[in-house]
Motif scaffolding. Structure first.
Motif, mmCIF file in Angstrom:
data_model
loop_
_atom_site.group_PDB
_atom_site.id
_atom_site.type_symbol
_atom_site.label_atom_id
_atom_site.label_comp_id
_atom_site.label_asym_id
_atom_site.label_seq_id
_atom_site.Cartn_x
_atom_site.Cartn_y
_atom_site.Cartn_z
ATOM 1 N N THR A 201 21.057 -2.445 63.619
ATOM 2 C CA THR A 201 21.920 -2.971 62.557
ATOM 3 C C THR A 201 21.289 -4.200 61.912
ATOM 4 O O THR A 201 21.017 -5.191 62.591
ATOM 5 N N LYS A 202 21.102 -4.130 60.598
ATOM 6 C CA LYS A 202 20.507 -5.282 59.899
ATOM 7 C C LYS A 202 21.580 -6.120 59.216
ATOM 8 O O LYS A 202 21.471 -7.337 59.150
ATOM 9 N N ALA A 203 22.606 -5.436 58.684
ATOM 10 C CA ALA A 203 23.600 -6.178 57.898
ATOM 11 C C ALA A 203 24.927 -5.445 57.887
ATOM 12 O O ALA A 203 24.993 -4.240 58.161
ATOM 13 N N ILE A 204 25.967 -6.208 57.558
ATOM 14 C CA ILE A 204 27.270 -5.599 57.278
ATOM 15 C C ILE A 204 27.665 -6.034 55.868
ATOM 16 O O ILE A 204 27.393 -7.173 55.467
ATOM 17 N N VAL A 205 28.275 -5.107 55.118
ATOM 18 C CA VAL A 205 28.725 -5.435 53.754
ATOM 19 C C VAL A 205 30.237 -5.488 53.753
ATOM 20 O O VAL A 205 30.905 -4.520 54.149
ATOM 21 N N ILE A 206 30.781 -6.622 53.290
ATOM 22 C CA ILE A 206 32.231 -6.696 53.128
ATOM 23 C C ILE A 206 32.532 -7.058 51.677
ATOM 24 O O ILE A 206 31.675 -7.581 50.965
ATOM 25 N N ASN A 207 33.748 -6.749 51.260
ATOM 26 C CA ASN A 207 34.164 -7.037 49.876
ATOM 27 C C ASN A 207 35.603 -7.538 49.934
ATOM 28 O O ASN A 207 36.504 -6.791 50.272
ATOM 29 N N THR A 208 35.753 -8.825 49.645
ATOM 30 C CA THR A 208 37.083 -9.416 49.688
ATOM 31 C C THR A 208 37.268 -10.348 48.497
ATOM 32 O O THR A 208 36.378 -11.163 48.254
ATOM 33 N N PRO A 209 38.356 -10.203 47.730
ATOM 34 C CA PRO A 209 39.311 -9.101 47.713
ATOM 35 C C PRO A 209 38.599 -7.776 47.407
ATOM 36 O O PRO A 209 37.647 -7.737 46.652
ATOM 37 N N ASN A 210 39.137 -6.740 48.028
ATOM 38 C CA ASN A 210 38.449 -5.449 48.011
ATOM 39 C C ASN A 210 38.760 -4.613 46.764
ATOM 40 O O ASN A 210 39.883 -4.571 46.289
ATOM 41 N N ASN A 211 37.709 -3.958 46.278
ATOM 42 C CA ASN A 211 37.839 -2.941 45.234
ATOM 43 C C ASN A 211 37.615 -1.614 45.930
ATOM 44 O O ASN A 211 36.558 -1.444 46.530
#
Ligand code: PMP
Ligand code: GLN
Length: 447
Positions: A201-211
């Protein structure tokens, strides 16, 4: 037996040669495209904006305001354009000095640390290019990148073009009685999330507030993600383009501000979303210098820099917002107040025709379950597509209302479970929202 082939050499020589069918097959078998673009040729926005343009629609599809940016940034753009020769020429590759300086000051106050404008910020052509530079610079062949579903669709092809493997973790509706009708009811399972991290695992992608869901991640949820990132030495790519848009007392938290996270987080932002000027295409990546320097390598060898006058105008906009931050005058307070009312207006319209929208805590989209709308979708041209794709196409063509299918924000593995939702965009004039309600009303009366 023999075939004539037209040749167009890069040296400029043009002509034709005659080949035996054996050699003809060999020549033609050489594929034209690079393998990295395989499987990423379809694009949701290209397909659905084109369709919406072909039909005369009320457009609650693609996410852009149908009103202009506030007058202070419009004036700033005009001033920039008429502000002398330098505004029409190249500026610093990694960001116009005035813009990086004010962003550093602005966000420094929010994350509670001094940000180096030259080392810790990169100005890009929209948040899209910030994301692209991030994946190209940090993800290698064989790396795994965890993506939280539903996700803004470009993360998947960008990870794949970088040679990485996307690994998905879905937000799931909590087991509450009745349907999950607030984006707050959609949560990550801690054990499932932990199981996605491993040595690749290299990275995690989050999106907040989420689309498209509108979920605003709570500090506790972000802390859980942060703990895993630190434990497994993983980067966090945090897409925060809707950071100002939270409702009902929700508060946007930057994961980069949690202990130990600044060093491993790339935070992505967008002036297009911040100032309702999506066509300006000014975005940024912010993070520690040892991470950002790799994004600069991609940027300098691809785009080099984005439009000077647009950066100057965004700088003026942020300077103004810095000065009025937290007051009634701030656009970053006025826009969510305006959208809060639009969000309730849209929710009411959807409920009035028997739909059950998921009320978003943030962002400018609302998803709703369409399973109750039993529509006979008999268009043979779409018969192999997911139900929501077929429904949205039907709604555009037959009812003149454009929305976006939610399964497009899921991986192929989970798409099937989410094909009963569509996304409505509410960053629209009240008249547009009312026109959409009329369409839905007339249809529900006729049924
Ligand atoms: N991230 C998310 C979550 C988005 O919704 C969008 C679309 N605006 C982008 C990134 C891209 O933003 P920009 O228009 O600034 O390139
Ligand atoms: N981000 C916008 C949306 O979600 C549109 C992006 C695009 O058009 N490429 O609607």
């Amino acid at each position: 037996m023999f075939r004539r082939v037209l040749i167009n050499w890069s040296s400029g020589w043009k002509g034709s040669v005659i080949l035996t069918s054996f050699h003809y097959k060999k020549v033609m078998a050489r594929q034209l495209h690079a393998r990295r673009i395989e499987g990423v040729d379809k694009n949701l926005w290209v397909e659905f904006t084109q369709l919406a343009a072909e039909y005369k629609v009320v457009n609650l599809g693609q996410g852009f305001p149908d009103f202009g940016p506030p007058s202070f940034v419009q004036e700033a753009f005009c001033n920039a354009i008429s502000g002398g020769a330098s505004m029409h020429q190249y500026t610093r590759a990694f960001g116009h000095p005035r813009l990086v300086k004010i962003l550093a000051k602005f966000f420094g106050r929010i994350v509670g640390r001094e940000i180096d404008p030259m080392e810790e910020l990169l100005i890009t052509v929209g948040a899209y290019q910030a994301l692209f530079c991030t994946f190209q610079a940090l993800v290698d062949e064989g790396d795994e990148v965890i993506i939280v579903e539903p996700f803004f669709d470009c993360y998947q092809p960008m990870v794949m073009m970088a040679g990485g493997t996307p690994v998905y973790i879905p937000l799931k509706p909590k087991k509450v009685t009745g349907p999950a009708l607030s984006s707050a009811d959609w949560v990550l399972c801690p054990e499932e999330l932990a199981s996605k991290f491993n040595s690749r695992t290299k990275a995690i992608v989050i999106n907040t507030p989420n689309n498209p869901l509108g979920k605003v991640f709570q500090r506790k949820e972000l802390q859980m993600i942060a703990d895993l990132c630190i434990k497994h030495d993983v980067l966090c790519i945090s897409d925060e383009v809707y950071e100002w848009l939270t409702y009902d007392g929700e508060h946007h938290v930057k994961i980069a501000s949690l202990p130990g996270m600044w060093e491993r987080t790339v935070t992505i932002g967008s002036a297009g979303k911040s100032f309702s000027a999506t066509g300006w295409k000014v975005g940024w990546a912010m993070g520690a210098g040892h991470v950002l320097k790799h994004l600069r390598t991609v940027h300098q060898n691809s785009v080099y820099h984005c439009a000077t006058a647009a950066q100057e105008a965004v700088a003026a906009g942020f300077q103004r917002e810095y000065d009025v931050f937290g007051t009634e005058e701030s656009y970053f307070r006025q826009l969510p107040a305006l959208l809060h009312a639009k969000r309730l207006k849209l929710a009411k319209s959807l409920r009035s025709v028997g739909l059950q929208p998921v009320l978003p805590q943030g962002g400018y989209f609302m998803i709703t379950d369409i399973a109750s709308l039993r529509v006979d979708l008999n268009d043979p041209s779409t018969k192999d597509e997911p139900y929501d794709y077929r429904f949205v196409k039907w709604l555009i063509k037959e009812k003149g209302l454009a929305t976006i299918p939610v399964s497009a924000f899921y991986s192929p593995e989970h798409r099937e479970d989410f094909q009963n939702y569509v996304r409505f965009c509410f960053v629209k004039e009240d008249s547009t929202l009312e026109a959409a309600e009329d369409i839905l009303r007339q249809w529900s009366i006729k049924k």
